[in-house]
Design a protein around this motif. Structure first.
Motif, PDB file in Angstrom:
ATOM      1  N   PRO A 215       0.840  -1.205   0.000  1.00 58.26           N
ATOM      2  CA  PRO A 215       0.000   0.000   0.000  1.00 58.26           C
ATOM      3  C   PRO A 215       0.870   1.248   0.000  1.00 58.26           C
ATOM      4  CG  PRO A 215       0.019  -1.013   2.182  1.00 58.26           C
ATOM      5  CD  PRO A 215       0.747  -1.957   1.257  1.00 58.26           C
ATOM      6  N   LEU A 216       0.494   2.223  -0.814  1.00 58.50           N
ATOM      7  CA  LEU A 216       1.237   3.474  -0.934  1.00 58.50           C
ATOM      8  C   LEU A 216       0.418   4.629  -0.392  1.00 58.50           C
ATOM      9  CD1 LEU A 216       2.574   3.057  -4.597  1.00 58.50           C
ATOM     10  CD2 LEU A 216       3.857   2.676  -2.490  1.00 58.50           C
ATOM     11  N   LYS A 217       1.054   5.493   0.383  1.00 55.15           N
ATOM     12  CA  LYS A 217       0.371   6.680   0.891  1.00 55.15           C
ATOM     13  C   LYS A 217       0.373   7.819  -0.121  1.00 55.15           C
ATOM     14  CE  LYS A 217       0.950   5.842   5.826  1.00 55.15           C
ATOM     15  NZ  LYS A 217       1.450   6.394   7.118  1.00 55.15           N
ATOM     16  N   ILE A 218       1.309   7.768  -1.059  1.00 55.64           N
ATOM     17  CA  ILE A 218       1.385   8.758  -2.133  1.00 55.64           C
ATOM     18  C   ILE A 218       1.757   8.025  -3.419  1.00 55.64           C
ATOM     19  CG2 ILE A 218       1.970  10.782  -0.725  1.00 55.64           C
ATOM     20  CD1 ILE A 218       4.891  10.283  -1.368  1.00 55.64           C
ATOM     21  N   THR A 258       7.801   9.323   3.470  1.00 54.64           N
ATOM     22  CA  THR A 258       6.468   8.726   3.288  1.00 54.64           C
ATOM     23  C   THR A 258       6.560   7.454   2.457  1.00 54.64           C
ATOM     24  OG1 THR A 258       5.447  10.925   3.390  1.00 54.64           O
ATOM     25  CG2 THR A 258       4.121   9.143   2.457  1.00 54.64           C
ATOM     26  N   GLU A 261       7.814   4.225   4.303  1.00 49.98           N
ATOM     27  CA  GLU A 261       6.878   3.467   5.136  1.00 49.98           C
ATOM     28  C   GLU A 261       6.341   2.232   4.424  1.00 49.98           C
ATOM     29  OE1 GLU A 261       3.842   5.985   6.791  1.00 49.98           O
ATOM     30  OE2 GLU A 261       5.252   7.627   7.116  1.00 49.98           O
ATOM     31  N   SER A 262       6.444   2.210   3.083  1.00 47.61           N
ATOM     32  CA  SER A 262       5.951   1.068   2.306  1.00 47.61           C
ATOM     33  C   SER A 262       7.054   0.084   1.939  1.00 47.61           C
ATOM     34  CB  SER A 262       5.273   1.571   1.021  1.00 47.61           C
ATOM     35  OG  SER A 262       4.200   2.441   1.311  1.00 47.61           O
TER      36      SER A 262
END
Length: 283
Positions: A215-218, A258, A261-262
């Motif tokens: 999952p990616l936040k950006i 960010t 985190e992935s």
């Protein structure tokens, strides 16, 4: 082309026009100045209206043409102020890829910590010579630039000496897509993946792989490098962006953190690389 860049180019153009209209011997028309400089009239128009980026040589000729040699330093400072931020490939690659690599090497040598993100290729400082050669050839074809491939590869390989100096640290993030991209023959990519796996555990390298199913936040956008906390180099199709203001550096570091985190590291990163390596057997 960024708004800031275009505004700076237009501001330089206004200054050039002002100088043409206030020459010591009386105002010059664009046609007169073009004739004096041996240029097409369209070049005068494009420079004054911010539709073409001047070179230092253009600015020196302009200053001499309007009888104001004393303003060359002023004009050149204006040019450096925005050209240092957006470096078009057309201008950078006019003499080939090696000079671009030499410029990178100077900046890397000044750095203690580098944070890199690449979404489609293996980071240059972790490339094998064969892989790097194919990358340079692809870009030379795209840009129609000088094919100085072997010299460019040697320069990129010299940069990797940085990885063997105590007190340095490369924090690299790579999207898994880069491990599958066949911008080179499968045999070359296989060697590159072996090299990448071998960097895991080096005390000067922290390699994170972002799996395709993570999952990616950006969004995973264009690659970039942050050198210490002083310079960002981001690559686009038309140019490299060299950003040295504190706000931009901070923004890119936020993006990097960010994305981090992935990522997976260590044994998990090895597993992702090894899976890509096994997948080459069917290609």
């Amino acid at each position: 082309m960024s708004t800031d860049f275009q505004q700076a180019r237009e501001a330089l153009g206004l200054r050039l026009r002002e100088l043409r209209l206030s020459t010591p011997g009386g105002r010059l028309t664009g046609t007169q100045l073009a004739r004096r400089l041996g240029w097409p009239h369209s070049k005068i128009y494009k420079l004054e209206n911010g539709r073409q980026t001047a070179t230092s040589e253009d600015l020196r000729a302009w200053a001499e043409g309007v009888g104001r040699q004393d303003v060359f330093d002023e004009l050149n400072t204006l040019l450096r102020g925005f050209e240092s931020h957006i470096r078009s490939w057309r201008r950078q690659l006019a003499a080939g890829h090696r000079p671009v690599q030499d410029g990178w090497n100077l900046e890397v040598a000044r750095s203690r910590a580098i944070h890199a993100w690449e979404e489609s290729v293996v980071p240059g400082m972790l490339q094998t010579a064969d892989y790097a050669r194919h990358v340079f050839l692809r870009y030379a074809d795209l840009q129609g630039s000088v094919r100085d491939t072997d010299a460019a590869v040697r320069a990129r390989m010299r940069r990797q000496e940085w990885l063997y100096e105590a007190g340095r640290k490369l924090h690299a993030l790579v999207w898994e897509a880069a491990l599958h991209a066949l911008i080179c023959p499968p045999s070359v990519l296989a060697g590159q993946l072996d090299r990448l796996a071998g960097t895991i555990g080096m005390d000067t390298v922290e390699l994170g792989i972002i799996p395709l199913n993570a999952p990616l936040k950006i969004p995973a956008a264009n690659g970039f490098w942050v050198l210490d906390d002083r310079l960002v180099i981001a690559e686009d199709w038309h140019a490299e962006l060299w950003l040295d203001d504190a706000d931009s550096v901070a923004a890119y570091l936020r993006v990097w953190n960010t994305l981090r985190e992935s990522a997976v590291y260590g044994a998990e990163a090895h597993n992702v690389i090894n899976a890509a390596r096994r997948g080459l057997a069917s290609r």
